[in-house]
Each structure stands twice: as structure tokens, then as C-alpha cells.
Design an enzyme around this catalytic site. Structure first.
Site, PDB file in Angstrom:
ATOM      1  N   ASP A   2       1.357   4.091   5.961  1.00  0.00           N
ATOM      2  CA  ASP A   2       0.329   3.539   6.649  1.00  0.00           C
ATOM      3  C   ASP A   2      -0.071   3.938   7.926  1.00  0.00           C
ATOM      4  OD1 ASP A   2      -0.223   2.242   4.334  1.00  0.00           O
ATOM      5  OD2 ASP A   2       0.667   0.282   5.147  1.00  0.00           O
ATOM      6  N   ASP A  49      -4.874   3.553  -0.219  1.00  0.00           N
ATOM      7  CA  ASP A  49      -5.454   2.384  -0.352  1.00  0.00           C
ATOM      8  C   ASP A  49      -6.967   2.519  -0.169  1.00  0.00           C
ATOM      9  OD1 ASP A  49      -2.812   1.160  -0.119  1.00  0.00           O
ATOM     10  OD2 ASP A  49      -3.275   1.261   1.961  1.00  0.00           O
TER      11      ASP A  49
END
Length: 159
Positions: free
Chosen positions: A118, A136
Site C-alpha cells: 500500500d 483498492d
């Protein structure tokens, strides 16, 4: 009138999003140590190297076998839904492509690395939103487009 599948467009979207997701994650993983952060827009957007072995907000951290099974089922359901329900609905086909690419992007990370990279770090009205990635974002946009497509579909059936 025959309802079309927009296969070339949906394949392009899926592959392009998947490549962009994997390339950005690889660049972050190779060029930044975990915890390193760069300011893009002060007090709003940062690039922060982070790893997540769970879902959003670290939910179900360390439950890789659960994620493998759920992701495979979801990918299968997306293919089924694309074939059975999205015919002739361009917006729904785009939405499913984004959902598929997002799910597959994070699945690849979990398979290869045991965790997801991330790096998109936002602060919205002083709320420090959980760090996320391109997959995402693709999943979120896909869900929004599914809801919009369903809304338009329900309006058409009432007319």
C-alpha cells in the site's frame, strides 16, 4: 436487437489497471523502505510505503488462506456475473472489469509476497485515511459504478 459484450474494452481496462497496479507497487517496494513517506500535496496526499497482510484497516491480518479462498470465489462470481447479467450494459461491464482487476491485483501480491503493498496515503479533513493502493482504488470505483449501473437499470425497468 442483440445485446453486445464489450470484450475488447473490458479486457483492455482489466489488463491496463492490473499492469498499472503491479508496476506502481513494484516501484514503491523497490525504491522505498517501509515507513518512508513523500509529500505530494501538503496536509492531503502522501506516498507512504506500507505493507498489509490483512484487508482494509488490517482486518483479518495474517489470514492468507481465507483471502485466497474468498478472492478465488469472488473472481469466479465476477466472471459469472459478467457473462449472465452484464450483456449489453457497458457501464456494468466496465465496473466488473475494475472489480476483477482490483481483486486480482491484491491477490497477486498475497500470492507472491504474503502481503499487499500500500502507498496512497490521504488525510481528509484531518482524518488520516488508511493507506491503500491502485487495486483498492479500482475496487472502490468498480463498486460505485455497479451501484450507478443498478440505479439506471432499475429506473429503466420502471419506465
Amino acid at each position: 436487437m442483440k445485446k453486445p459484450y464489450f470484450v475488447s474494452i473490458t479486457l483492455f481496462i482489466t489488463i491496463a489497471v492490473l499492469i498499472l497496479d503491479q508496476v506502481t507497487k513494484a516501484v514503491i517496494a523497490k525504491s522505498m523502505a517501509i515507513g518512508d513517506s513523500y509529500t505530494v500535496i501538503p496536509k492531503f496526499l502522501y506516498i507512504t510505503s506500507h505493507r498489509n497482510n490483512g484487508a482494509a484497516w488490517g482486518i483479518l491480518s495474517g489470514r492468507m488462506s481465507f483471502f485466497f479462498i474468498v478472492t478465488i470465489v469472488v473472481l469466479g462470481l465476477l466472471v459469472f456475473f459478467y457473462i449472465k447479467e452484464a450483456k449489453g450494459n457497458f457501464l456494468m461491464q466496465v465496473a466488473i472489469s475494475l472489480l476483477f482487476a482490483g481483486a486480482l491485483g491484491n491477490f497477486i501480491d498475497r500470492m507472491l509476497h504474503g502481503e499487499v503493498v500500500d502507498f496512497i496515503d490521504t488525510k481528509i479533513f484531518s482524518y488520516d485515511f488508511p493507506i491503500f493502493n491502485g487495486a483498492d482504488s479500482s475496487l472502490t470505483i468498480g463498486v460505485i459504478l455497479v451501484l450507478i449501473a443498478l440505479l439506471f437499470d432499475s429506473r429503466k425497468s420502471k419506465v
